[in-house]
Structures are given as structure tokens and as C-alpha cells.
Design a protein around this motif. Structure first.
Motif, PDB file in Angstrom:
ATOM      1  N   ARG A 155     -53.584 -41.391  28.040  1.00 25.78           N
ATOM      2  CA  ARG A 155     -52.463 -41.960  28.794  1.00 25.78           C
ATOM      3  C   ARG A 155     -51.189 -42.038  27.964  1.00 25.78           C
ATOM      4  O   ARG A 155     -50.158 -42.488  28.452  1.00 25.78           O
ATOM      5  CB  ARG A 155     -52.849 -43.356  29.297  1.00 25.78           C
ATOM      6  N   GLY A 156     -51.270 -41.668  26.698  1.00 27.39           N
ATOM      7  CA  GLY A 156     -50.095 -41.723  25.829  1.00 27.39           C
ATOM      8  C   GLY A 156     -49.662 -43.140  25.485  1.00 27.39           C
ATOM      9  O   GLY A 156     -48.504 -43.375  25.129  1.00 27.39           O
ATOM     10  N   ALA A 157     -50.592 -44.078  25.565  1.00 31.73           N
ATOM     11  CA  ALA A 157     -50.221 -45.488  25.395  1.00 31.73           C
ATOM     12  C   ALA A 157     -50.357 -45.936  23.944  1.00 31.73           C
ATOM     13  O   ALA A 157     -51.256 -45.485  23.229  1.00 31.73           O
ATOM     14  CB  ALA A 157     -51.104 -46.363  26.281  1.00 31.73           C
ATOM     15  N   ARG A 158     -49.447 -46.814  23.528  1.00 39.95           N
ATOM     16  CA  ARG A 158     -49.521 -47.372  22.177  1.00 39.95           C
ATOM     17  C   ARG A 158     -50.538 -48.500  22.175  1.00 39.95           C
ATOM     18  O   ARG A 158     -50.273 -49.596  22.657  1.00 39.95           O
ATOM     19  CB  ARG A 158     -48.135 -47.872  21.708  1.00 39.95           C
ATOM     20  N   MET A 159     -51.739 -48.193  21.687  1.00 38.89           N
ATOM     21  CA  MET A 159     -52.835 -49.165  21.709  1.00 38.89           C
ATOM     22  C   MET A 159     -53.436 -49.289  20.319  1.00 38.89           C
ATOM     23  O   MET A 159     -53.619 -48.285  19.612  1.00 38.89           O
ATOM     24  CB  MET A 159     -53.924 -48.722  22.690  1.00 38.89           C
ATOM     25  N   THR A 185     -65.495 -48.923   9.961  1.00 37.99           N
ATOM     26  CA  THR A 185     -64.067 -49.213  10.135  1.00 37.99           C
ATOM     27  C   THR A 185     -63.223 -48.171   9.410  1.00 37.99           C
ATOM     28  O   THR A 185     -62.226 -47.659   9.940  1.00 37.99           O
ATOM     29  CB  THR A 185     -63.743 -50.638   9.631  1.00 37.99           C
ATOM     30  N   LYS A 186     -63.633 -47.846   8.202  1.00 39.42           N
ATOM     31  CA  LYS A 186     -62.922 -46.822   7.409  1.00 39.42           C
ATOM     32  C   LYS A 186     -62.871 -45.494   8.169  1.00 39.42           C
ATOM     33  O   LYS A 186     -61.846 -44.819   8.219  1.00 39.42           O
ATOM     34  CB  LYS A 186     -63.674 -46.644   6.089  1.00 39.42           C
ATOM     35  N   ASP A 187     -64.001 -45.162   8.742  1.00 38.02           N
ATOM     36  CA  ASP A 187     -64.096 -43.909   9.492  1.00 38.02           C
ATOM     37  C   ASP A 187     -63.137 -43.921  10.694  1.00 38.02           C
ATOM     38  O   ASP A 187     -62.432 -42.933  10.951  1.00 38.02           O
ATOM     39  CB  ASP A 187     -65.553 -43.714   9.942  1.00 38.02           C
ATOM     40  N   LEU A 188     -63.093 -45.020  11.427  1.00 41.52           N
ATOM     41  CA  LEU A 188     -62.148 -45.125  12.551  1.00 41.52           C
ATOM     42  C   LEU A 188     -60.712 -45.002  12.042  1.00 41.52           C
ATOM     43  O   LEU A 188     -59.884 -44.316  12.655  1.00 41.52           O
ATOM     44  CB  LEU A 188     -62.328 -46.462  13.284  1.00 41.52           C
ATOM     45  N   ILE A 189     -60.417 -45.647  10.932  1.00 38.57           N
ATOM     46  CA  ILE A 189     -59.050 -45.592  10.383  1.00 38.57           C
ATOM     47  C   ILE A 189     -58.699 -44.147  10.027  1.00 38.57           C
ATOM     48  O   ILE A 189     -57.625 -43.647  10.370  1.00 38.57           O
ATOM     49  CB  ILE A 189     -58.919 -46.506   9.138  1.00 38.57           C
ATOM     50  N   HIS A 193     -56.097 -43.830  12.859  1.00 41.40           N
ATOM     51  CA  HIS A 193     -54.905 -44.624  12.563  1.00 41.40           C
ATOM     52  C   HIS A 193     -53.670 -43.728  12.420  1.00 41.40           C
ATOM     53  O   HIS A 193     -53.661 -42.797  11.616  1.00 41.40           O
ATOM     54  CB  HIS A 193     -55.107 -45.457  11.293  1.00 41.40           C
ATOM     55  N   GLY A 194     -52.647 -44.000  13.232  1.00 40.22           N
ATOM     56  CA  GLY A 194     -51.422 -43.216  13.182  1.00 40.22           C
ATOM     57  C   GLY A 194     -51.514 -41.886  13.906  1.00 40.22           C
ATOM     58  O   GLY A 194     -50.569 -41.089  13.870  1.00 40.22           O
ATOM     59  N   ARG A 195     -52.633 -41.632  14.593  1.00 37.97           N
ATOM     60  CA  ARG A 195     -52.739 -40.416  15.417  1.00 37.97           C
ATOM     61  C   ARG A 195     -52.033 -40.696  16.737  1.00 37.97           C
ATOM     62  O   ARG A 195     -52.473 -41.548  17.521  1.00 37.97           O
ATOM     63  CB  ARG A 195     -54.228 -40.108  15.615  1.00 37.97           C
ATOM     64  N   GLY A 196     -50.921 -40.005  16.997  1.00 34.99           N
ATOM     65  CA  GLY A 196     -50.108 -40.324  18.179  1.00 34.99           C
ATOM     66  C   GLY A 196     -49.695 -41.783  18.113  1.00 34.99           C
ATOM     67  O   GLY A 196     -49.129 -42.243  17.127  1.00 34.99           O
ATOM     68  N   PRO A 226     -52.839 -51.332   3.932  1.00 36.02           N
ATOM     69  CA  PRO A 226     -51.940 -52.458   4.225  1.00 36.02           C
ATOM     70  C   PRO A 226     -51.157 -52.294   5.525  1.00 36.02           C
ATOM     71  O   PRO A 226     -50.636 -53.270   6.049  1.00 36.02           O
ATOM     72  CB  PRO A 226     -51.004 -52.490   3.007  1.00 36.02           C
ATOM     73  N   ASP A 227     -51.090 -51.073   6.046  1.00 33.65           N
ATOM     74  CA  ASP A 227     -50.390 -50.901   7.322  1.00 33.65           C
ATOM     75  C   ASP A 227     -51.309 -51.087   8.536  1.00 33.65           C
ATOM     76  O   ASP A 227     -50.856 -50.968   9.676  1.00 33.65           O
ATOM     77  CB  ASP A 227     -49.687 -49.534   7.375  1.00 33.65           C
ATOM     78  N   CYS A 228     -52.583 -51.390   8.305  1.00 28.14           N
ATOM     79  CA  CYS A 228     -53.465 -51.741   9.426  1.00 28.14           C
ATOM     80  C   CYS A 228     -53.398 -53.248   9.666  1.00 28.14           C
ATOM     81  O   CYS A 228     -53.374 -54.026   8.710  1.00 28.14           O
ATOM     82  CB  CYS A 228     -54.919 -51.372   9.116  1.00 28.14           C
ATOM     83  N   HIS A 229     -53.399 -53.642  10.924  1.00 28.23           N
ATOM     84  CA  HIS A 229     -53.480 -55.071  11.212  1.00 28.23           C
ATOM     85  C   HIS A 229     -54.847 -55.618  10.809  1.00 28.23           C
ATOM     86  O   HIS A 229     -55.832 -54.877  10.765  1.00 28.23           O
ATOM     87  CB  HIS A 229     -53.269 -55.329  12.709  1.00 28.23           C
ATOM     88  N   VAL A 230     -54.873 -56.907  10.513  1.00 26.69           N
ATOM     89  CA  VAL A 230     -56.130 -57.647  10.410  1.00 26.69           C
ATOM     90  C   VAL A 230     -56.134 -58.615  11.584  1.00 26.69           C
ATOM     91  O   VAL A 230     -55.118 -59.269  11.836  1.00 26.69           O
ATOM     92  CB  VAL A 230     -56.208 -58.444   9.082  1.00 26.69           C
TER      93      VAL A 230
END
Ligand code: GUN
Ligand code: ZN
Length: 436
Positions: A155-159, A185-189, A193-196, A226-230
Motif C-alpha cells: 500500500r506504500g504506507a509508512r509503517m 529482530t536483527k534479521d527483520l531489521i 528497516h529503511g526499505r521504502g 540507534p535509528d530503530c525505535h524501541v
């Protein structure tokens, strides 16, 4: 600029947005009765009076939403993807609610088919309610987050979101380990992370369901990314707090547990923060961490009344969130209405413009995304909603007596829900009308 694949159109309506916090800046509110957004490749290329923005634009496609308001898309900074069928479960407070309902339901997310079906519903429902960005919890299963990201990307949504990490005090089927939680979690990142427009969040569920080893692994992830939310929960319920203090006897309070593992920074969103001491507010303020106020959840689970004034006096950015499925509505309008009522009980109140700010730019600032979303400015990603203040007979009736914009916005918030959302634009795509 013209070119192949370039899409360009305009959204016309009663534009309402904020450049700053209306509670601290009298000029923060921007309103254009006959305004237009020029949208190019999903971004805002111009914003202003329709007469100016549309001047000389022959052949430009214009979607005219007048007399409806057009505001930035809503942002929900605390919500649980696997709790769509936990919503409205009767009769319990937090810990019993988790054990009796939530930890049962979340086990179904071992099945990727279930994850996919649920994620489709979840994204549809957010869009139906005008929510264009969320910071969400998955279940312990990485596939629950994978499915959510796949749907968001379509959907092109920022999620944003993360898999819940939990390695104790939960059913066996919902437990990972410190090592496995870290790795998944590392694998998901690494993959997302930052893809689209997708972002990953490091997500220890709360201190009760993580061992020290797991919180340490979370701290390592936070230091490495550090750019990932906690995101986690804190000080929601009195029995919860007692349990945390018994599990961590050396901690002087709940916040100290998260502090010890390096989990409290300006990229940390702590759900609830109801039963707070002065010291905890002050330390959160010093860290510039974000409390997420979840009024429908706090009322539904009988957790307590959030002290927004104390949070703001500590200098904090306060996020406003649904917390589906402890929360009972996907609508940020309904959520803001309950926030107003909770704050009335605390003698604080919430002005109509402060409420609308909270749902849009306020939550964008809380998530550090205000350079991209939450407001209308040239270069912003065009996430927007068209809102009908007369969407129901009761709203139309009330609106006959609304003399000012503030009155209109207040009635819209108090009486509105998904029925008031005429259209939801996700990166310039009309997405609510496109739902099946
Ligand atoms: N604390 C830990 N997990 C949860 C959850 O799923 N919902 C709420 N409201 N609080 C929590
Ligand atoms: Zn929650």
C-alpha cells in the motif's frame, strides 16, 4: 518537472494542518478555506490557496473535497497487530487480560496464513480510519511482522513495528529466548528497516516477560541500530508494577529497569506511563523519551488516568495512541475524544486544536518523523485525510450550531469515527475508496 511515470494531481479542500505545537505557538495552526495540495509522485509539490496552486494548471486532475476538511493522515504510535480479535474481551484488568485472552489469541500467529489474513484486515482498518502511519507490536512470531510489512509495502504506507520479544512468564508457545529474540529482530531489521517506508522497532513486550539476558540483548540491538525505535510498556497497572519490582529487586522503580539496559532514549516509546513518580517523569524528560497515552485502553482495562500535564511539564513529547486491542477503537478521532474525557477527570482538558495536532504533527514529532509526515509542506510525503464533519445525522445536527473552526473540529473529534473519513491518501494514493 515532467517525465515518464510522473503522476501529478491536486487535492482541493478546506486544508487544516500545523507547523508547530498550538499549545506553545499561537501561529501554529494553518487553515485555508479553499486550499489545494499539488501532489507529484506522492509528495507535496505545492500547498496554498487553490487560486494560486491551481493557477495555469490546465489539464491537471483535481479531486475537490470541499466542503470537507483535509488534514494530514493520522498517526497511531502504539497498537498491536495480533490483537484485532482480542478487542472487547470482557471483565479483566491488565495481567488477567493478557493471560486469559491475549496470550491465547497471539498463539494463532504461528501460522503465516493467519498472519497474512490478519495483516490485510489490519491495514484496511487503519486506512478506513484515516490512519496512515503506525508504530506496532507484532506477536513473538517474526512472521506476524513480516506479514504486516508486506501489506504496508503493497500500500506504500509508512509503517513501523517489531516482533514482541518475550522469554518468560508467558505460555511456552509465545516464548523466544534472549538469543533467538535478538537474531529474529536483527534479521527483520536487516531485511526491512529503511526499505521504502518501512521501519523496524526493537520490541521487548514489557519487563515482566523478559529476562535480564533478553533486556540486555535488546540494549545491544538498540546500540547497534540507534535509528530503530524501541517500544515497550511501563507503569500501566499497579499489579504489573508490583510484579516488575519483585522480578527486579535491585531496581529503584520500573523505569530504572529499562534504563539499566540502555533502552531509554529519544527513540523510545513507552506505552501508558500512568503510575509515575516525579523522578521517573524527570528522567524520561532528560532522556527525551516518549510516553504513549492510550486513553481507550486505560479506561477499558481500568488502568488509570494519564497525567498529561506532568508529562508536558517534564518537557516530554506526548504521543496519543489507540493500543488496540487493550484499546477499543481504531479511530484516532474516537481516541482523541476519550483523551479529552480522561483529561477532564484530571482537571486538565484538551483543546480541539491540541487534539488534532496530537493525532497528526504531534505524533510525527514524537516518532521523529516530522521531516516527512504529519504536516503539509513542500517535500512532505502526501499522507492526508478528507474529513466530513457532517458524516452522521447526529453530527450534521450538531454542526448547525458550530460557529467556528474550533467548534467544528471539537464536534468532529467527539462524534466522529471511520464514518467521518471520506478519503485516505497514502503517499498520494486514494486508498480508502480503493478498499474492497
Ligand atoms: N503490557 C504488556 N503487553 C501488553 C499488551 O499487549 N497490551 C497492553 N495494554 N499492555 C501490555
Ligand atoms: Zn500496548
Amino acid at each position: 518537472m515532467t517525465g515518464q511515470g510522473m503522476t501529478r494531481f491536486a487535492i482541493r479542500g478546506r486544508l487544516l494542518w500545523f507547523d508547530a505545537d498550538p499549545e506553545t505557538d499561537a501561529r501554529a495552526r494553518r487553515f485555508i478555506e479553499d486550499g489545494a495540495l499539488l501532489v507529484e509522485n506522492g509528495r507535496i509539490a505545492a500547498v496554498g490557496e487553490a487560486a494560486d496552486v491551481l493557477a495555469g494548471a490546465t489539464g491537471l486532475r483535481i479531486v475537490d473535497h470541499r466542503p470537507h476538511l483535509v488534514t494530514p493522515g493520522f498517526i497511531d504510535p502504539h497498537i498491536h497487530v495480533p490483537q484485532t480479535q482480542v478487542v472487547a474481551s470482557y471483565g479483566t484488568q491488565l495481567l488477567d487480560w493478557l493471560n486469559r485472552y491475549t496470550f491465547v489469541e497471539e498463539q494463532r500467529f504461528a501460522d503465516p496464513e493467519h498472519c497474512a489474513r490478519n495483516a490485510r484486515f489490519f491495514l484496511d482498518e487503519l486506512i478506513r480510519n484515516g490512519t496512515t502511519t503506525a508504530l506496532a507490536y507484532g506477536s513473538v512470531h517474526p512472521q506476524s511482522v513480516e506479514a504486516y510489512f508486506v501489506e504496508a509495502e503493497k500500500r506504500g504506507a509508512r509503517m513501523l513495528g517489531g516482533k514482541a520479544m518475550m522469554d518468560r512468564n508467558a505460555p511456552e508457545a509465545l516464548r523466544d529466548t534472549a538469543e533467538r529474540g535478538y537474531r529474529e529482530t536483527k534479521d527483520l531489521i536487516q531485511r526491512w528497516h529503511g526499505r521504502g517506508r518501512i521501519g523496524c522497532a526493537i520490541t521487548p513486550r514489557f519487563a515482566i516477560t523478559s529476562t535480564e539476558a533478553q533486556l540486555e540483548a535488546c540494549g545491544a540491538l538498540a546500540a547497534e541500530h540507534p535509528d530503530c525505535h524501541v517500544q515497550t510498556h511501563m507503569n500501566e497497572n499497579r499489579s504489573e508494577i508490583e510484579t516488575v519490582l519483585s522480578l527486579f529487586p535491585d531496581a529503584k522503580d520500573y523505569l530504572a529497569v529499562y534504563e539499566r539496559f540502555g533502552l531509554v532514549s529519544d527513540n523510545t516509546v513507552l506505552g501508558h506511563c500512568i503510575h509515575m513518580s516525579e523522578s521517573q517523569w524527570a528522567r524520561m524528560g532528560a532522556a527525551n523519551a516518549v510516553p504513549a497515552f492510550c486513553p481507550t485502553s486505560n479506561l477499558f482495562l481500568g488502568s488509570g488516568l494519564f497525567d498529561r500535564r506532568a508529562a508536558r511539564e517534564a518537557g516530554l513529547r506526548v504521543a496519543l495512541a489507540t493500543d488496540i486491542g487493550g484499546g477499543t477503537s481504531y479511530s484516532m478521532l474516537a481516541t482523541a475524544a476519550e483523551a479529552y474525557k480522561v483529561l477532564q477527570m484530571n482537571g486538565q482538558g484538551l483543546s480541539p486544536l491540541a487534539a488534532l495536532y496530537a493525532m497528526t504533527r504531534g505524533n510525527a514529532v514524537a516518532l521523529g518523523l516530522d521531516d516527512r509526515i504529519g504536516s503539509f509542506f513542500v517535500g512532505a510525503e502526501c499522507d492526508a485525510v478528507a474529513l466530513d464533519s457532517r458524516a452522521t445525522p447526529a453530527m450534521a445536527r450538531r454542526m448547525e450550531r458550530a460557529g467556528t473552526l474550533e467548534e467544528e473540529v471539537f464536534a468532529l473529534i467527539m462524534l466522529g469515527d471511520d464514518r467521518a473519513v471520506v478519503e485516505t491518501y497514502v503517499m498520494g494514493e486514494a486508498s480508502k475508496s480503493a478498499l474492497a
